[in-house]
Write an enzyme that holds these catalytic residues in place. Structure first.
Site, PDB file in Angstrom:
ATOM      1  N   GLU A 281      55.436  51.489  15.441  1.00  0.00           N
ATOM      2  CA  GLU A 281      56.235  52.005  16.545  1.00  0.00           C
ATOM      3  C   GLU A 281      57.406  52.816  15.995  1.00  0.00           C
ATOM      4  O   GLU A 281      58.124  52.353  15.121  1.00  0.00           O
ATOM      5  CB  GLU A 281      56.780  50.838  17.385  1.00  0.00           C
ATOM      6  CG  GLU A 281      57.586  51.308  18.568  1.00  0.00           C
ATOM      7  CD  GLU A 281      58.125  50.164  19.412  1.00  0.00           C
ATOM      8  OE1 GLU A 281      58.720  49.224  18.851  1.00  0.00           O
ATOM      9  OE2 GLU A 281      57.947  50.213  20.644  1.00  0.00           O
TER      10      GLU A 281
ATOM     11  N   CYS B 167      59.291  51.555  25.343  1.00  0.00           N
ATOM     12  CA  CYS B 167      58.316  50.618  24.787  1.00  0.00           C
ATOM     13  C   CYS B 167      56.902  51.038  25.132  1.00  0.00           C
ATOM     14  O   CYS B 167      55.977  50.828  24.373  1.00  0.00           O
ATOM     15  CB  CYS B 167      58.596  49.212  25.312  1.00  0.00           C
ATOM     16  SG  CYS B 167      58.667  49.154  27.095  1.00  0.00           S
TER      17      CYS B 167
ATOM     18  N   LYS C 228      72.590  38.796  27.758  1.00  0.00           N
ATOM     19  CA  LYS C 228      73.162  39.367  26.525  1.00  0.00           C
ATOM     20  C   LYS C 228      72.611  40.784  26.362  1.00  0.00           C
ATOM     21  O   LYS C 228      71.468  40.970  25.972  1.00  0.00           O
ATOM     22  CB  LYS C 228      72.771  38.508  25.319  1.00  0.00           C
ATOM     23  CG  LYS C 228      73.741  38.545  24.149  1.00  0.00           C
ATOM     24  CD  LYS C 228      73.899  39.837  23.406  1.00  0.00           C
ATOM     25  CE  LYS C 228      72.848  40.163  22.377  1.00  0.00           C
ATOM     26  NZ  LYS C 228      73.087  41.529  21.815  1.00  0.00           N
TER      27      LYS C 228
ATOM     28  N   GLY D 285      62.626  43.456  23.498  1.00  0.00           N
ATOM     29  CA  GLY D 285      63.133  44.096  22.292  1.00  0.00           C
ATOM     30  C   GLY D 285      62.016  44.255  21.286  1.00  0.00           C
ATOM     31  O   GLY D 285      60.840  44.319  21.655  1.00  0.00           O
ATOM     32  N   SER D 286      62.382  44.279  20.027  1.00  0.00           N
ATOM     33  CA  SER D 286      61.393  44.551  18.985  1.00  0.00           C
ATOM     34  C   SER D 286      60.561  43.301  18.675  1.00  0.00           C
ATOM     35  O   SER D 286      60.999  42.171  18.877  1.00  0.00           O
ATOM     36  CB  SER D 286      62.103  45.027  17.721  1.00  0.00           C
ATOM     37  OG  SER D 286      62.998  44.029  17.283  1.00  0.00           O
ATOM     38  N   THR D 287      59.387  43.537  18.144  1.00  0.00           N
ATOM     39  CA  THR D 287      58.501  42.440  17.752  1.00  0.00           C
ATOM     40  C   THR D 287      59.171  41.580  16.675  1.00  0.00           C
ATOM     41  O   THR D 287      59.081  40.349  16.695  1.00  0.00           O
ATOM     42  CB  THR D 287      57.158  43.021  17.276  1.00  0.00           C
ATOM     43  OG1 THR D 287      56.555  43.690  18.400  1.00  0.00           O
ATOM     44  CG2 THR D 287      56.209  41.945  16.775  1.00  0.00           C
TER      45      THR D 287
ATOM     46  N   GLU E  58      58.825  40.396  25.690  1.00  0.00           N
ATOM     47  CA  GLU E  58      58.329  41.754  25.974  1.00  0.00           C
ATOM     48  C   GLU E  58      58.694  42.599  24.761  1.00  0.00           C
ATOM     49  O   GLU E  58      59.866  42.887  24.552  1.00  0.00           O
ATOM     50  CB  GLU E  58      59.021  42.344  27.211  1.00  0.00           C
ATOM     51  CG  GLU E  58      58.858  41.559  28.482  1.00  0.00           C
ATOM     52  CD  GLU E  58      57.521  41.805  29.161  1.00  0.00           C
ATOM     53  OE1 GLU E  58      56.716  42.605  28.650  1.00  0.00           O
ATOM     54  OE2 GLU E  58      57.292  41.172  30.208  1.00  0.00           O
TER      55      GLU E  58
ATOM     56  N   GLY F 167      61.669  39.376  18.268  1.00  0.00           N
ATOM     57  CA  GLY F 167      60.913  38.396  19.048  1.00  0.00           C
ATOM     58  C   GLY F 167      60.501  37.195  18.205  1.00  0.00           C
ATOM     59  O   GLY F 167      60.557  36.043  18.654  1.00  0.00           O
TER      60      GLY F 167
HETATM   61  P1  NAP Z   1      66.062  44.740  19.104  1.00  0.00           P
HETATM   62  O1  NAP Z   1      66.757  45.208  17.886  1.00  0.00           O
HETATM   63  O2  NAP Z   1      64.923  43.812  18.980  1.00  0.00           O
HETATM   64  O3  NAP Z   1      67.185  44.109  20.038  1.00  0.00           O
HETATM   65  C1  NAP Z   1      66.913  43.567  21.292  1.00  0.00           C
HETATM   66  C2  NAP Z   1      67.968  42.538  21.621  1.00  0.00           C
HETATM   67  O4  NAP Z   1      67.897  41.479  20.670  1.00  0.00           O
HETATM   68  C3  NAP Z   1      69.381  43.091  21.563  1.00  0.00           C
HETATM   69  O5  NAP Z   1      70.157  42.501  22.567  1.00  0.00           O
HETATM   70  C4  NAP Z   1      69.824  42.651  20.184  1.00  0.00           C
HETATM   71  O6  NAP Z   1      71.196  42.537  20.063  1.00  0.00           O
HETATM   72  C5  NAP Z   1      69.171  41.296  20.059  1.00  0.00           C
HETATM   73  N1  NAP Z   1      69.014  40.880  18.659  1.00  0.00           N
HETATM   74  C6  NAP Z   1      68.889  41.673  17.555  1.00  0.00           C
HETATM   75  N2  NAP Z   1      68.776  40.921  16.438  1.00  0.00           N
HETATM   76  C7  NAP Z   1      68.842  39.622  16.842  1.00  0.00           C
HETATM   77  C8  NAP Z   1      68.802  38.379  16.154  1.00  0.00           C
HETATM   78  N3  NAP Z   1      68.647  38.315  14.839  1.00  0.00           N
HETATM   79  N4  NAP Z   1      68.904  37.242  16.879  1.00  0.00           N
HETATM   80  C9  NAP Z   1      69.054  37.307  18.222  1.00  0.00           C
HETATM   81  N5  NAP Z   1      69.122  38.444  18.918  1.00  0.00           N
HETATM   82  C10 NAP Z   1      69.009  39.601  18.242  1.00  0.00           C
HETATM   83  O7  NAP Z   1      65.513  45.956  19.952  1.00  0.00           O
HETATM   84  P2  NAP Z   1      66.271  47.282  20.344  1.00  0.00           P
HETATM   85  O8  NAP Z   1      66.453  48.101  19.118  1.00  0.00           O
HETATM   86  O9  NAP Z   1      67.473  46.977  21.159  1.00  0.00           O
HETATM   87  O10 NAP Z   1      65.170  47.944  21.319  1.00  0.00           O
HETATM   88  C11 NAP Z   1      64.036  48.579  20.833  1.00  0.00           C
HETATM   89  C12 NAP Z   1      62.813  47.678  20.863  1.00  0.00           C
HETATM   90  O11 NAP Z   1      62.654  47.105  22.144  1.00  0.00           O
HETATM   91  C13 NAP Z   1      61.531  48.416  20.598  1.00  0.00           C
HETATM   92  O12 NAP Z   1      60.719  47.698  19.705  1.00  0.00           O
HETATM   93  C14 NAP Z   1      60.864  48.484  21.966  1.00  0.00           C
HETATM   94  O13 NAP Z   1      59.485  48.625  21.942  1.00  0.00           O
HETATM   95  C15 NAP Z   1      61.306  47.227  22.576  1.00  0.00           C
HETATM   96  N6  NAP Z   1      61.230  47.310  24.044  1.00  0.00           N
HETATM   97  C16 NAP Z   1      60.231  46.634  24.682  1.00  0.00           C
HETATM   98  C17 NAP Z   1      60.116  46.700  26.065  1.00  0.00           C
HETATM   99  C18 NAP Z   1      59.033  45.951  26.797  1.00  0.00           C
HETATM  100  O14 NAP Z   1      59.183  45.726  27.979  1.00  0.00           O
HETATM  101  N7  NAP Z   1      57.951  45.545  26.158  1.00  0.00           N
HETATM  102  C19 NAP Z   1      61.043  47.438  26.798  1.00  0.00           C
HETATM  103  C20 NAP Z   1      62.048  48.125  26.113  1.00  0.00           C
HETATM  104  C21 NAP Z   1      62.126  48.033  24.729  1.00  0.00           C
HETATM  105  P3  NAP Z   1      72.038  43.676  19.267  1.00  0.00           P
HETATM  106  O15 NAP Z   1      71.729  44.958  19.897  1.00  0.00           O
HETATM  107  O16 NAP Z   1      73.426  43.250  19.491  1.00  0.00           O
HETATM  108  O17 NAP Z   1      71.590  43.626  17.850  1.00  0.00           O
END
Ligand code: NAP
Ligand code: MG
Length: 502
Positions: free
Chosen positions: A406, A307, A196, A249-251, A272, A254
């Site tokens: 962050e 990240c 996804k 994705g975001s904490t 992650e 997560g």
């Molecule tokens: P995000 O908002 O947490 O989204 C990540 C994924 O989760 C997306 O596919 C998103 O789908 C989905 N998602 C969002 N809300 C959800 C929910 N309520 N239920 C189930 N799935 C849901 O993160 P982002 O804005 O895409 O990315 C930024 C974050 O990712 C930052 O915090 C960054 O630090 C982290 N990150 C971490 C790493 C690592 O390896 N540690 C690497 C890259 C990024 P939608 O987009 O369709 O909402």
């Protein structure tokens, strides 16, 4: 658009022409074929210019059910988990070849959907994606199980078995690298996958799914479900027939996945998450200029949407002015522009809403009394895209939001320290623990401080380096589980003990 990778002398006009000729995938990929789903769609907007790019199928529970069912069939009845591992590996290597062959096209899709400079998408991201499928493709046929020493009347086997159906939910900042880091080891292990992508970046992932089918992965082995997090992502998180869920994705999101698992089938969840990584410069750094240049590169690369971004520069008082001045100078001269222009060094942020969040962090830093040294405002208003000037604040106090939260944008927080012990204390004063940087010529200092830093990765006299042979992941609220390296297979396999009385 197809064709082998082009030369480095590709012009702005070349990329614009290719962008106009690009076919955009808009349907899910389920069971090896495009699947439009129930008719709901969402709009993908290009941050280049704020204009709509495509209407993409928005998956919900029905589409998640279909994708998981296809993956389940491919796992239970298909050949994939039962193939000779080397044969699975060859399919992954064919996918690596196809990714290389379509490198320009995939780079363009990424650049258009999330705004990173197309040359970086091609030369950095796509190289990593092809390398990931190749690495796990080569590894697949080289794994062995254990037969421990036992009493003479018994034989014991400890075998690794694929967990089954894996769901991978990934972010937009490195859309295909994150997809590859999850799918390649899961597929090598014999699992089947539903991927996804983020709502901002479904196009490159859908194209990757089609290339996987072309590479000969059997139908249903890799499915791509487009859609929004609270619908498609949640449906996978709560699905009773998903065995493991790998999330980047975001904490905050997560936490949702841990709840989904608790409320459904207790699927294992690998996280992650975010970071607020410290980058510590000691006065005996072997090359202060390189330390400063790397600090600037690290926070501004990929628009700061990293990240692992070294977003806290901790610099020793004796060299603070020299290092910070160099970073500020770089921030002022960095070339912001259209991500399709090869001269561009920094593209737009991913969405207008994300730029608003980043500007909110900048406003808070002003209110908290940090000193703005560069940037701090929107850029290129005429383009319609959410561009932002590379931003540096110094005099950032340990309790300020900018030191703790962050930002996920090109905003650096500078803090000054006097002793290595103080640097470690500041570095570890965070809920996160993804990565850290350390600049010193002294071997003992490097080892001592590296041991003391609470982070999944410590880079000494460099940043963001290392290949697939090393694991990647965080501690504390940066998550758990590791991508990359042979250790990633642990997430997608179960140990089975077979004890045989002879
Ligand atoms: P995000 O908002 O947490 O989204 C990540 C994924 O989760 C997306 O596919 C998103 O789908 C989905 N998602 C969002 N809300 C959800 C929910 N309520 N239920 C189930 N799935 C849901 O993160 P982002 O804005 O895409 O990315 C930024 C974050 O990712 C930052 O915090 C960054 O630090 C982290 N990150 C971490 C790493 C690592 O390896 N540690 C690497 C890259 C990024 P939608 O987009 O369709 O909402
Ligand atoms: Mg999101």
């Amino acid at each position: 658009m197809t064709g082998a990778p082009h030369d480095d002398d590709d012009t702005y006009e070349d990329w614009q022409r290719r962008a106009r000729a690009l076919a955009l995938p808009t349907a899910h990929l389920i069971g090896g074929a495009p699947e439009p789903g129930g008719g709901a769609t969402f709009t993908v907007v290009s941050p280049r210019d704020g204009r709509p790019l495509a209407e993409v199928a928005a998956g919900g529970e029905a589409e998640a059910d279909a994708a998981v069912a296809a993956a389940r069939r491919a796992f239970d009845r298909g050949p994939w988990p039962r193939l000779a591992p080397a044969e699975r590996g060859r399919a992954l290597q064919r996918l690596a070849d196809l990714v290389e062959h379509h490198r320009d096209e995939l780079a363009l899709l990424i650049s258009l959907e999330m705004g990173k400079p197309v040359t970086e998408a091609r030369d950095i991201e796509l190289r990593a994606v092809a390398a990931t499928f190749r690495w796990y493709g080569e590894l697949a046929g080289k794994l062995t199980d254990e037969a421990p020493h036992t009493p003479g009347d018994a034989l014991a086997l400890v075998t690794r078995e694929p967990v089954g159906v894996v769901a991978a939910v990934v972010p937009w900042n490195f859309p295909l690298t994150m997809a590859a880091w999850k799918t390649a080891p899961a597929l090598a292990a014999g699992c089947t996958v539903v991927l996804k992508p983020a709502e901002q970046s479904p196009l490159s992932a859908l194209r990757l799914g089609a290339l996987a089918a072309e590479a000969g992965l059997p139908d249903g082995v890799l499915n791509v479900l487009a859609g929004q997090g609270p619908e498609a992502g949640r449906a996978l998180g709560r699905h009773p027939d998903v065995d493991a869920l790998a999330f980047t994705g975001s904490t905050e999101v997560g936490r949702h996945f841990l709840r989904y698992a608790a409320d459904s089938n207790l699927k294992r969840v690998w996280l992650e998450l975010g970071g607020k990584s410290p980058n510590i410069v000691l006065p005996d750094a072997p090359d202060l200029e390189r330390a400063a240049a790397t600090a600037a590169w690290g926070i501004f690369f990929n628009q700061g949407e990293m990240c692992t971004a070294p977003s806290r520069l901790l610099v020793h008082r004796a060299v603070a002015d020299r290092v910070v001045d160099a970073v500020v100078e770089r921030a002022r001269t960095l070339r912001i522009g259209d991500p399709l222009d090869p001269a561009t060094e920094m593209g737009p942020l991913v969405t207008a809403a994300h730029r608003e969040r980043v500007l909110g962090h900048i406003a808070a830093a002003h209110r908290d009394g940090a000193r703005l040294r560069a940037g701090g405002e929107a850029a290129l208003p005429g383009t319609g895209g959410p561009y932002l000037r590379p931003t540096v604040f110094d005099r950032v106090g340990p309790q300020m939001r900018l030191a703790r939260e962050e930002v996920f944008g090109p905003v650096l927080a500078v803090q000054v320290f006097d002793t290595p012990e103080e640097a470690v204390r500041i570095a570890n004063d965070s809920v996160y623990g993804l990565a850290a940087g350390l600049w010193t010529a002294d071997l003992s200092t490097a080892h001592r401080m590296s041991r003391a830093l609470r982070a999944g990765t410590v880079w000494v006299n460099c940043y963001e380096e290392g290949g697939l042979e090393v694991p990647f992941g965080g501690v504390r609220q940066s998550g758990h589980g590791r991508d990359k390296s042979a250790h990633a297979l642990d997430k997608y396999t179960d140990l089975k003990t077979t004890w045989i009385r002879l």
